[in-house]
Design a protein around this motif. Structure first.
Motif, PDB file in Angstrom:
ATOM      1  N   VAL A 172      37.796  39.186  57.826  1.00 59.25           N
ATOM      2  CA  VAL A 172      38.835  40.418  57.713  1.00 59.25           C
ATOM      3  C   VAL A 172      38.262  41.295  56.538  1.00 59.25           C
ATOM      4  O   VAL A 172      38.173  41.132  55.463  1.00 59.25           O
ATOM      5  N   GLU A 173      38.294  42.564  57.135  1.00 64.69           N
ATOM      6  CA  GLU A 173      37.605  43.573  56.174  1.00 64.69           C
ATOM      7  C   GLU A 173      38.911  44.568  55.611  1.00 64.69           C
ATOM      8  O   GLU A 173      40.019  44.318  56.322  1.00 64.69           O
ATOM      9  N   SER A 174      38.996  44.875  54.457  1.00 67.34           N
ATOM     10  CA  SER A 174      39.876  45.778  53.913  1.00 67.34           C
ATOM     11  C   SER A 174      39.235  46.680  53.013  1.00 67.34           C
ATOM     12  O   SER A 174      37.985  46.620  52.546  1.00 67.34           O
ATOM     13  N   GLY A 175      40.176  47.475  52.401  1.00 68.06           N
ATOM     14  CA  GLY A 175      39.673  48.529  51.467  1.00 68.06           C
ATOM     15  C   GLY A 175      39.304  50.050  51.968  1.00 68.06           C
ATOM     16  O   GLY A 175      39.040  50.834  51.150  1.00 68.06           O
ATOM     17  N   GLY A 176      39.446  50.237  53.262  1.00 64.71           N
ATOM     18  CA  GLY A 176      39.177  51.310  53.541  1.00 64.71           C
ATOM     19  C   GLY A 176      40.297  52.381  53.341  1.00 64.71           C
ATOM     20  O   GLY A 176      41.408  51.932  53.027  1.00 64.71           O
TER      21      GLY A 176
END
Length: 120
Positions: free
Chosen positions: A4-8
């Motif tokens: 899970v990517e985040s921070g964009g």
């Protein structure tokens, strides 16, 4: 397996941003981790890679000096620090886990991506 990517988000040119990739369901510390990005109408490109221990990193020429990849194996998380953001950095950023040791063929896991938009 989950990645899970985040921070964009929407960021102004020249600013910094850190995107994160949290992994679970596999032995994170045995996987090479990479960040890719895909801009609208373009092919997905590799921007940074880090070895399983974090001792070795490599970058695409287009981002050297501005991007820093790091990982925390205790947290099963890999990070991408982006400095001096440019409009050309606008893309969906994807995280990939790859295992090559002890397997017949590479095992790849991908996240769903996080959108980074650089605009004033």
């Amino acid at each position: 397996v989950q990645i899970v990517e985040s921070g964009g988000g929407l960021v102004q040119p020249g600013g910094p941003l850190r995107v994160s990739c949290a992994a679970s369901g596999f032995t994170f510390s045995t996987y090479i981790m990479s960040w890719f990005r895909q801009a609208p109408g373009k092919e997905r490109e590799l921007v940074a890679v880090i070895s399983s221990t974090g001792s070795t990193t490599d970058y695409a020429d287009s981002v050297k000096g501005r991007f820093t990849i790091s990982r925390d194996n205790a947290k099963s998380t890999v990070y991408l620090q982006i400095n001096s953001l440019e409009p050309s950095d606008t893309a969906v950023y994807y995280c990939k886990a790859r295992r090559t040791i002890g397997v017949v063929r590479p095992i790849d896991y991908w996240g769903q991506g996080t959108q980074v938009t650089v605009s004033s």
